[in-house]
Design a protein around this motif. Structure first.
Motif, PDB file in Angstrom:
ATOM      1  N   ASN A 180      37.698  50.269  57.913  1.00 18.77           N
ATOM      2  CA  ASN A 180      38.839  50.264  56.998  1.00 18.77           C
ATOM      3  C   ASN A 180      39.746  49.077  57.260  1.00 18.77           C
ATOM      4  OD1 ASN A 180      38.532  52.475  55.210  1.00 18.77           O
ATOM      5  ND2 ASN A 180      38.778  53.827  56.981  1.00 18.77           N
ATOM      6  N   GLU A 181      39.880  48.743  58.547  1.00 24.06           N
ATOM      7  CA  GLU A 181      40.708  47.601  58.916  1.00 24.06           C
ATOM      8  C   GLU A 181      40.114  46.323  58.347  1.00 24.06           C
ATOM      9  OE1 GLU A 181      41.573  47.492  63.149  1.00 24.06           O
ATOM     10  OE2 GLU A 181      41.886  45.322  62.953  1.00 24.06           O
ATOM     11  N   ALA A 182      38.775  46.203  58.465  1.00 22.77           N
ATOM     12  CA  ALA A 182      38.108  45.022  57.919  1.00 22.77           C
ATOM     13  C   ALA A 182      38.354  44.911  56.428  1.00 22.77           C
ATOM     14  CB  ALA A 182      36.609  45.085  58.209  1.00 22.77           C
ATOM     15  N   LEU A 183      38.275  46.050  55.732  1.00 23.09           N
ATOM     16  CA  LEU A 183      38.507  46.031  54.293  1.00 23.09           C
ATOM     17  C   LEU A 183      39.953  45.674  53.966  1.00 23.09           C
ATOM     18  CD1 LEU A 183      36.496  48.997  52.719  1.00 23.09           C
ATOM     19  CD2 LEU A 183      36.249  46.557  52.254  1.00 23.09           C
ATOM     20  N   SER A 184      40.917  46.187  54.752  1.00 27.12           N
ATOM     21  CA  SER A 184      42.310  45.868  54.430  1.00 27.12           C
ATOM     22  C   SER A 184      42.621  44.423  54.806  1.00 27.12           C
ATOM     23  CB  SER A 184      43.273  46.853  55.099  1.00 27.12           C
ATOM     24  OG  SER A 184      43.179  46.740  56.491  1.00 27.12           O
ATOM     25  N   LEU A 185      41.898  43.899  55.783  1.00 28.15           N
ATOM     26  CA  LEU A 185      42.074  42.494  56.151  1.00 28.15           C
ATOM     27  C   LEU A 185      41.724  41.580  54.975  1.00 28.15           C
ATOM     28  CD1 LEU A 185      42.966  41.358  58.891  1.00 28.15           C
ATOM     29  CD2 LEU A 185      40.579  40.869  59.374  1.00 28.15           C
ATOM     30  N   VAL A 186      40.711  41.982  54.205  1.00 33.19           N
ATOM     31  CA  VAL A 186      40.355  41.171  53.036  1.00 33.19           C
ATOM     32  C   VAL A 186      41.055  41.687  51.779  1.00 33.19           C
ATOM     33  CG1 VAL A 186      38.119  40.512  53.982  1.00 33.19           C
ATOM     34  CG2 VAL A 186      38.298  42.535  52.524  1.00 33.19           C
ATOM     35  N   GLY A 187      42.007  42.618  51.966  1.00 34.39           N
ATOM     36  CA  GLY A 187      42.836  43.079  50.856  1.00 34.39           C
ATOM     37  C   GLY A 187      42.126  44.029  49.907  1.00 34.39           C
ATOM     38  N   LEU A 188      41.192  44.812  50.403  1.00 33.65           N
ATOM     39  CA  LEU A 188      40.436  45.690  49.505  1.00 33.65           C
ATOM     40  C   LEU A 188      40.509  47.150  49.922  1.00 33.65           C
ATOM     41  CD1 LEU A 188      37.150  43.708  48.813  1.00 33.65           C
ATOM     42  CD2 LEU A 188      39.021  44.146  47.239  1.00 33.65           C
ATOM     43  N   SER A 189      41.557  47.509  50.696  1.00 36.49           N
ATOM     44  CA  SER A 189      41.571  48.879  51.201  1.00 36.49           C
ATOM     45  C   SER A 189      41.579  49.904  50.067  1.00 36.49           C
ATOM     46  CB  SER A 189      42.758  49.101  52.137  1.00 36.49           C
ATOM     47  OG  SER A 189      43.896  48.448  51.620  1.00 36.49           O
ATOM     48  N   GLU A 190      42.002  49.477  48.883  1.00 36.62           N
ATOM     49  CA  GLU A 190      42.062  50.412  47.747  1.00 36.62           C
ATOM     50  C   GLU A 190      40.701  50.590  47.079  1.00 36.62           C
ATOM     51  OE1 GLU A 190      45.115  51.881  46.610  1.00 36.62           O
ATOM     52  OE2 GLU A 190      45.521  51.198  48.669  1.00 36.62           O
ATOM     53  N   HIS A 191      39.771  49.672  47.350  1.00 32.44           N
ATOM     54  CA  HIS A 191      38.543  49.625  46.543  1.00 32.44           C
ATOM     55  C   HIS A 191      37.292  50.109  47.265  1.00 32.44           C
ATOM     56  CE1 HIS A 191      40.597  47.528  43.328  1.00 32.44           C
ATOM     57  NE2 HIS A 191      41.124  46.703  44.235  1.00 32.44           N
ATOM     58  N   GLY A 192      37.518  50.720  48.437  1.00 33.61           N
ATOM     59  CA  GLY A 192      36.368  51.101  49.269  1.00 33.61           C
ATOM     60  C   GLY A 192      35.336  51.965  48.570  1.00 33.61           C
ATOM     61  N   ASN A 193      35.764  52.738  47.567  1.00 35.27           N
ATOM     62  CA  ASN A 193      34.838  53.678  46.942  1.00 35.27           C
ATOM     63  C   ASN A 193      34.093  53.120  45.748  1.00 35.27           C
ATOM     64  OD1 ASN A 193      34.353  56.064  48.177  1.00 35.27           O
ATOM     65  ND2 ASN A 193      36.358  56.914  47.645  1.00 35.27           N
ATOM     66  N   LYS A 194      34.371  51.837  45.442  1.00 34.94           N
ATOM     67  CA  LYS A 194      33.722  51.268  44.269  1.00 34.94           C
ATOM     68  C   LYS A 194      32.356  50.680  44.624  1.00 34.94           C
ATOM     69  CE  LYS A 194      37.668  50.084  41.374  1.00 34.94           C
ATOM     70  NZ  LYS A 194      38.489  48.963  40.905  1.00 34.94           N
ATOM     71  N   PHE A 195      31.474  50.697  43.631  1.00 36.39           N
ATOM     72  CA  PHE A 195      30.174  50.056  43.811  1.00 36.39           C
ATOM     73  C   PHE A 195      30.303  48.576  43.479  1.00 36.39           C
ATOM     74  CE2 PHE A 195      28.930  54.459  43.289  1.00 36.39           C
ATOM     75  CZ  PHE A 195      27.989  54.574  44.289  1.00 36.39           C
ATOM     76  N   PRO A 196      29.451  47.733  44.030  1.00 34.52           N
ATOM     77  CA  PRO A 196      29.543  46.287  43.772  1.00 34.52           C
ATOM     78  C   PRO A 196      29.657  45.965  42.286  1.00 34.52           C
ATOM     79  CG  PRO A 196      27.936  46.679  45.463  1.00 34.52           C
ATOM     80  CD  PRO A 196      28.413  48.032  45.006  1.00 34.52           C
ATOM     81  N   SER A 197      28.915  46.693  41.461  1.00 34.42           N
ATOM     82  CA  SER A 197      28.948  46.378  40.027  1.00 34.42           C
ATOM     83  C   SER A 197      30.297  46.700  39.407  1.00 34.42           C
ATOM     84  CB  SER A 197      27.848  47.154  39.312  1.00 34.42           C
ATOM     85  OG  SER A 197      28.073  48.532  39.482  1.00 34.42           O
ATOM     86  N   GLN A 198      31.094  47.464  40.138  1.00 35.87           N
ATOM     87  CA  GLN A 198      32.418  47.798  39.599  1.00 35.87           C
ATOM     88  C   GLN A 198      33.501  46.863  40.138  1.00 35.87           C
ATOM     89  OE1 GLN A 198      32.074  51.737  41.159  1.00 35.87           O
ATOM     90  NE2 GLN A 198      31.672  52.652  39.145  1.00 35.87           N
ATOM     91  N   LEU A 199      33.090  45.869  40.913  1.00 32.94           N
ATOM     92  CA  LEU A 199      34.043  44.924  41.505  1.00 32.94           C
ATOM     93  C   LEU A 199      33.893  43.554  40.849  1.00 32.94           C
ATOM     94  CD1 LEU A 199      33.484  45.797  45.272  1.00 32.94           C
ATOM     95  CD2 LEU A 199      35.526  46.339  43.927  1.00 32.94           C
ATOM     96  N   SER A 200      34.994  42.779  40.858  1.00 29.99           N
ATOM     97  CA  SER A 200      34.909  41.413  40.342  1.00 29.99           C
ATOM     98  C   SER A 200      34.167  40.545  41.365  1.00 29.99           C
ATOM     99  CB  SER A 200      36.308  40.851  40.126  1.00 29.99           C
ATOM    100  OG  SER A 200      36.886  40.539  41.380  1.00 29.99           O
ATOM    101  N   GLY A 201      33.794  39.340  40.951  1.00 29.42           N
ATOM    102  CA  GLY A 201      33.066  38.452  41.844  1.00 29.42           C
ATOM    103  C   GLY A 201      33.826  38.170  43.132  1.00 29.42           C
ATOM    104  N   GLY A 202      35.124  37.870  42.976  1.00 33.14           N
ATOM    105  CA  GLY A 202      35.926  37.568  44.157  1.00 33.14           C
ATOM    106  C   GLY A 202      36.010  38.762  45.092  1.00 33.14           C
ATOM    107  N   GLU A 203      36.152  39.945  44.493  1.00 33.66           N
ATOM    108  CA  GLU A 203      36.218  41.162  45.311  1.00 33.66           C
ATOM    109  C   GLU A 203      34.908  41.393  46.052  1.00 33.66           C
ATOM    110  OE1 GLU A 203      39.473  43.626  42.610  1.00 33.66           O
ATOM    111  OE2 GLU A 203      37.340  43.710  42.133  1.00 33.66           O
ATOM    112  N   GLN A 204      33.819  41.143  45.328  1.00 35.68           N
ATOM    113  CA  GLN A 204      32.508  41.309  45.985  1.00 35.68           C
ATOM    114  C   GLN A 204      32.370  40.355  47.155  1.00 35.68           C
ATOM    115  OE1 GLN A 204      28.886  41.807  43.560  1.00 35.68           O
ATOM    116  NE2 GLN A 204      30.210  41.814  41.784  1.00 35.68           N
ATOM    117  N   GLN A 205      32.840  39.098  46.933  1.00 35.47           N
ATOM    118  CA  GLN A 205      32.725  38.120  48.003  1.00 35.47           C
ATOM    119  C   GLN A 205      33.569  38.552  49.199  1.00 35.47           C
ATOM    120  OE1 GLN A 205      30.781  36.391  49.408  1.00 35.47           O
ATOM    121  NE2 GLN A 205      30.689  34.444  48.312  1.00 35.47           N
TER     122      GLN A 205
END
Ligand SMILES: Nc1ncnc2c1ncn2[C@@H]1O[C@H](COP(=O)(O)OP(=O)(O)OP(=O)(O)O)[C@@H](O)[C@H]1O
Ligand SMILES: [Mg+2]
Lengths: 233, 761
Positions: free
Chosen positions: A120-145
């Motif tokens: 979770n810390e790793a995800l919040s470090l990249v600013g995505l703590s809110e999006h953990g439950n999304k599948f890659p196809s539901q994320l934008s390119g930048g978010e996926q990266q």
């Protein structure tokens, strides 16, 4: 001795009778905690260099020393361990597993490694703590990266290798990703090597390695690198 | 141009197309093979019956004469009538060998087919002998044999060797269903060649009728006509040989319908997945074709033709080779039971229809696979396909989900995402298990019947059959020499309120040579009140313990009415059992037909009353012959199972591998060891295998049960599958699955991380 040392590294690709030399007698050093940018025209050998460093491919000649260990002497098993323990890789095409959520894509590291960063810390470090439950196809390119960066850094790698991480992103998103990588290097002391086509980025790096036709054309060290934001203005 | 593209695409996906081809091939191979077999038998038997003018109705009685023939001839719908004398006699030279002697005049119905020697001719003096009997006893044309007819014994030259349409299945014994040509045969001779002083009474009338649909009416009229005489009426349905052979054909028909279904299903499903993948990877090409001006229908037809070609080619190859391979193998087994003049294969029109259906359904599958692809908006095809909305199922919201390891999550999602692929794997696996279990179970069941019949129920060593024309004193001679249990066996007719059947009556004297078991196979004894009825007979008559049934011995006039006191189960010879005292209470006299004894008896013994002696080992041996031929079928089933399992699993594994190669390369880059990746891949494989096995085991049981239900009415086989067979089937399936998996996972090492991750496909 330096953290990373390329010593007269040569890489030949053999295609039938043809031999193509993608890396030609390359030598350079990189210090721990540096933010390094690799520049060069298409086909210059940037990816080749990164792949060799990341233990994805074998050199034809020369040696690559990481922390004093020559990884060119490693066999497949040792290379696997090396990749697992020491390397974080980020690709142009994020290479997330489509059937796993963002969080699961990061947390799959626990299957091979114990001493990881909290996912979770790793995800919040990249600013995505809110999006953990999304599948890659539901994320934008930048978010996926950014998910793929989170996956790379949560291993606590010695070395973070990014091959054109902004290549598939628009300028603004690309800058955000670069800013994130620079921040990781500055704040966490992470050694980061980034391949990019954006020549302006030379200004933000501690060290710039320029390649041309498989040879080093120039290595520049930057005493006072700028921040990504400053360059983009 | 498109044709060349198709061939190139097929080359690129060679593994998949080969396996689809194989499945289509196997479906039609098995179907056409079995079809050619039973249809060939049917056609050949039809031709044989027609050529020899097999009778439609037989009247069995006594003292029939020309007047009777004339009377029947006058009935409307009757085509032809013949008289015949037919009775079983022991051959003079050897009491164990029985010859059914037939005396005819210028008959036109049910004529023997001469295969060697002089043709039938009323003026010839001699006997035409059963070819199989002659062969088994090394008799040749010109040899003399002795013939016994009540009152006289005379010698006749063998004029020719014959086959007879009423002896396609030739057995004189309810306790064995393998024919024993060595000890039982038949012969034909003309009345004119009999000794002058001998006058015989015709005991059979043979009739042929214009239209089989009038049969019942004609039988009723004839029964009425001879109401004052004891007579038994037999038609094709109740004639032992004709009905047994028809049953055999029906049984094979049923078998041929079931098995190809699995292959059929797999072929269609494989096409679906493969074509989905191909059209998926050719999105840009499809776009380019559209831009070139190809209409949507033309593109659609192009992809549909992949399926049609594969289905057609596989189907046609199966259609050609199946009859040549499978039919002869089945014939080997049948030749040991049935005697036909010619064994030939013939394809019924259904086979061609099946191949057409195969091609069509493969075409339909590819149509379904591409239709979606062509509809898609180009923009949507650029992104990787979104997982279906069900991906966040309730299961995944639970706490438990987060506790699961990455591998389990990954594999579960993958199974859910590629449902058709998973379904196919399960179908392939359960097909494999079910076929293995079916083959082994069939063998077990028949093995068990032998033990059941000859070890548990019939505990006697020898059965001494008595001549039906003996006197009390002669029987006393036997009784003085041997001890055992006397029984009377007679064919009877049985009636319940709603049904009528033919069966056997067994009357028991004191003794313990023949035993009985209830439906659960607990030993029981026959009570001293009422009758015991066999389980299968009770089912056929739709009666249960406590009900009343009516029965009468063939040729008797009055029906006896009895209460069913107990139901027993026996594999062969269905009917009723009654104790001697109860039997005599009906006013019947006990006429023993056999003595069952545990004594070892010298086979060459000769006593007046003894017709022949049956040793149990002879019966067991003939049973083992049947087992021998079953082994061939088991082998085919096992090979089919292994082929099915490995082709399906390999195909799917390869498919899943190419689909996930990018993910696998990613894992490799992250530092997953090949061994770990391999176990991730095999995890899914093992789940699906286990699931398939769980479904396959009951289906295997069901298949054996289904097969047994098509057996003739006189047989009551209980399904028996040993634990060993179940374990072998399960293990066998696992071995196939694990072997295929390890073959596939060798490729993990070969994944080139750099090129696999280079670009988006
Ligand atoms: N597997 C291979 N076989 C043969 N030649 C190869 C192979 N991989 C790379 N090359 C060649 O090596 C050279 C360097 O390739 P590399 O991928 O390192 O270039 P790059 O600098 O990353 O280019 P780009 O910016 O386009 O990604 C290229 O000319 C390429 O054609
Ligand atoms: Mg590159």
């Amino acid at each position: 001795m330096s953290f990373i040392r390329f010593d007269k590294v040569t890489k030949d690709y053999v295609m039938g009778d043809l031999i193509y030399r993608a890396a030609d007698n390359i030598s350079f050093d990189i210090e721990k905690g540096e933010f390094v940018i690799v520049l060069g025209p298409s086909g210059a050998g940037k990816s080749t260099l990164l792949n060799l460093l990341g233990g994805l491919d074998y050199v034809t000649e020369g040696s690559i020393l990481i922390d004093g260990n020559d990884i060119t002497k490693y066999d497949e098993k040792a290379l696997t361990i090396y990749r697992k323990d020491s390397i974080g890789f980020v690709f142009q095409f994020y290479n997330l597993i489509p059937s796993l959520t963002a969080y699961e894509n990061v947390s799959l590291i626990k299957a091979i490694k114990r001493d990881t960063m909290d996912f979770n810390e790793a995800l919040s470090l990249v600013g995505l703590s809110e999006h953990g439950n999304k599948f890659p196809s539901q994320l934008s390119g930048g978010e996926q990266q950014r998910v793929s960066i989170a996956r790379a850094i949560c291993k606590n790698p010695k070395l973070l290798l990014c091959d054109e991480p902004t290549g598939a992103l628009d300028t603004e998103t690309g800058l955000m990703v670069l800013e994130l990588l620079q921040m990781l290097s500055r704040q966490n002391g992470q050694t980061v090597i980034v391949v990019t086509h954006n020549a302006h980025m030379a200004l933000v790096a501690d060290r710039v390695i320029k390649l041309r036709n498989g040879k080093i054309s120039e290595v520049v060290t930057n005493q006072s690198p700028l921040s990504v934001r400053e360059v983009s203005w | 141009m498109l044709l060349r593209k198709m061939i190139r695409d097929m080359k690129k996906n060679l593994g998949q197309f080969i396996s689809i081809f194989l499945m289509a091939f196997l479906a039609s191979f098995v179907f056409a093979g079995i079809n050619a077999e039973w249809y060939g038998l049917q056609t050949e038997a039809g031709r044989y019956y027609k050529e020899t003018k097999l009778a439609d109705i037989w009247l069995i009685g006594s003292s029939f004469n020309r007047g009777d023939v004339k009377k029947i001839m006058e009935l409307s719908g009757v085509k032809d009538v013949s008289l015949r004398f037919s009775l079983d006699f022991p051959t003079y030279s050897n009491k164990d060998k029985i010859l059914n002697i037939n005396v005819i005049e210028d008959n036109t119905l049910s004529l023997p087919k001469v295969v060697e020697g002089s043709p039938l001719n009323t003026t010839e003096d001699g006997i035409w002998l059963d070819q199989s009997y002659a062969k088994a006893n090394s008799l040749e044309i010109g040899d003399q044999i002795q013939v016994e007819i009540p009152g006289t014994i005379f010698k006749k030259d063998i004029l020719g060797l014959i086959l007879h349409p009423e002896y396609v299945y030739s057995s004189n014994d309810s306790g064995s269903f393998m024919p024993d040509h060595d000890n039982y045969g038949f012969g034909f001779l003309y009345a004119s060649s009999l000794p002058e002083d001998l006058s015989i009474e015709y005991n059979q009338i043979l009739m042929s009728i214009d239209d089989r649909s009038n049969e019942e009416g004609i039988i009723a009229i004839v029964e009425n006509m001879f109401a004052d005489r004891f007579m038994l009426v037999i038609n094709h349905d109740s004639h032992l040989s004709v009905s047994s052979f028809n049953n055999e054909i029906e049984q094979n028909k049923a078998m041929g319908g079931v098995f190809p279904v699995v292959f059929f299903l797999i072929a269609a499903l494989s096409i679906l997945t493969t074509m989905t993948r191909i059209t998926n990877s050719q999105r840009t090409q499809i776009g380019a074709l559209k831009a070139l001006g190809f209409s949507k229908n033309k593109i659609l037809f192009h992809y549909v033709s992949y399926g049609i070609w594969i289905g057609l080619l596989g189907g046609l190859l199966g259609l050609i080779t199946g009859p040549l391979v499978i039919a002869p193998i089945l014939f080997i087994m049948q030749k040991s039971i049935y005697t036909l003049p010619k064994w030939s294969i013939a394809l019924s029109p259904i086979s061609y229809i099946i191949v057409a259906l195969l091609a069509l359904s493969c075409g339909l599958s590819s149509y379904l696979a591409c239709r979606g692809q062509l509809k898609e908006v180009p923009a949507a095809s650029l992104r990787p396909k979104a997982p279906k909305s069900s991906s966040h199922s309730r299961m995944e919201k639970s706490k438990l989900w987060y506790k699961l390891s990455f591998g389990i999550q990954w594999n579960l999602r993958d199974i859910i995402r590629s449902r058709i692929r998973s379904l196919m794997a399960i179908v392939g696996v359960f097909g494999c298990t079910a076929l293995l279990l079916f083959g082994l179970g069939l063998r077990d069941t028949i093995n068990k019947v032998s033990d059941w019949m000859y070890k548990d129920l019939n505990v006697y060593e020898d059965k001494i059959n008595l001549d039906s024309h003996t006197f009390k004193e002669d029987i006393a001679e036997v009784a003085n020499s041997y001890s055992g249990q006397w029984i009377q066996e007679s064919p009877i007719e049985l009636k319940s309120d709603s049904k009528k059947e033919n069966g056997f009556l067994t009357v028991l004297d004191d003794g313990d040579e023949i035993r009985f078991e209830d439906v659960q196979r607990n030993r029981i004894s026959i009570p001293s009140k009422g009758v015991g009825i066999s389980y299968k007979m009770a089912e056929l008559l739709d009666v249960k313990a406590g009900d009343n049934i009516e029965w009468r011995i063939y040729g008797q006039k009055d029906w006896a009415r009895s209460e069913i006191s107990v139901i027993y189960r026996t594999p062969m010879g269905q009917g009723i059992v009654i104790n001697k005292d109860v039997y005599e209470d009906f006013g019947q006299s006990f006429n023993p037909t056999s003595l069952l004894t545990s004594d070892r008896i010298d086979e060459d013994i000769s006593m007046k009353a003894i017709e022949n002696i049956q040793n149990k080992n002879t019966l067991i041996n003939s049973f083992n012959e049947l087992l021998e031929s079953i082994r061939m079928i088991v082998l085919i089933l096992v090979l089919g199972a292994i082929l099915l399992g490995s082709v399906v699993l390999y195909n799917l594994g390869a498919l899943s591998f190419t689909e996930r190669v990018r993910e696998l390369a990613t894992l490799k880059v992250l530092g997953f060891h090949p061994k770990q990746i391999r176990s991730l891949l095999s995890m899914q494989n093992i789940w699906l295998t286990i699931l398939g096995i769980i479904i396959g085991v009951p289906i295997g049981f069901w298949l054996v049960d289904f097969m047994l239900s098509t057996m003739p009415a006189s047989l009551d086989m209980r399904i028996f599958i040993s634990i060993k067979s179940v374990i072998i089937s399960i293990l066998g399936t696992f071995i196939v699955s694990v072997t295929v998996n390890s073959l596939l996972s060798r490729n993990i090492r070969k994944i080139d991380m750099v090129s696999a991750l280079k670009s988006v496909e």
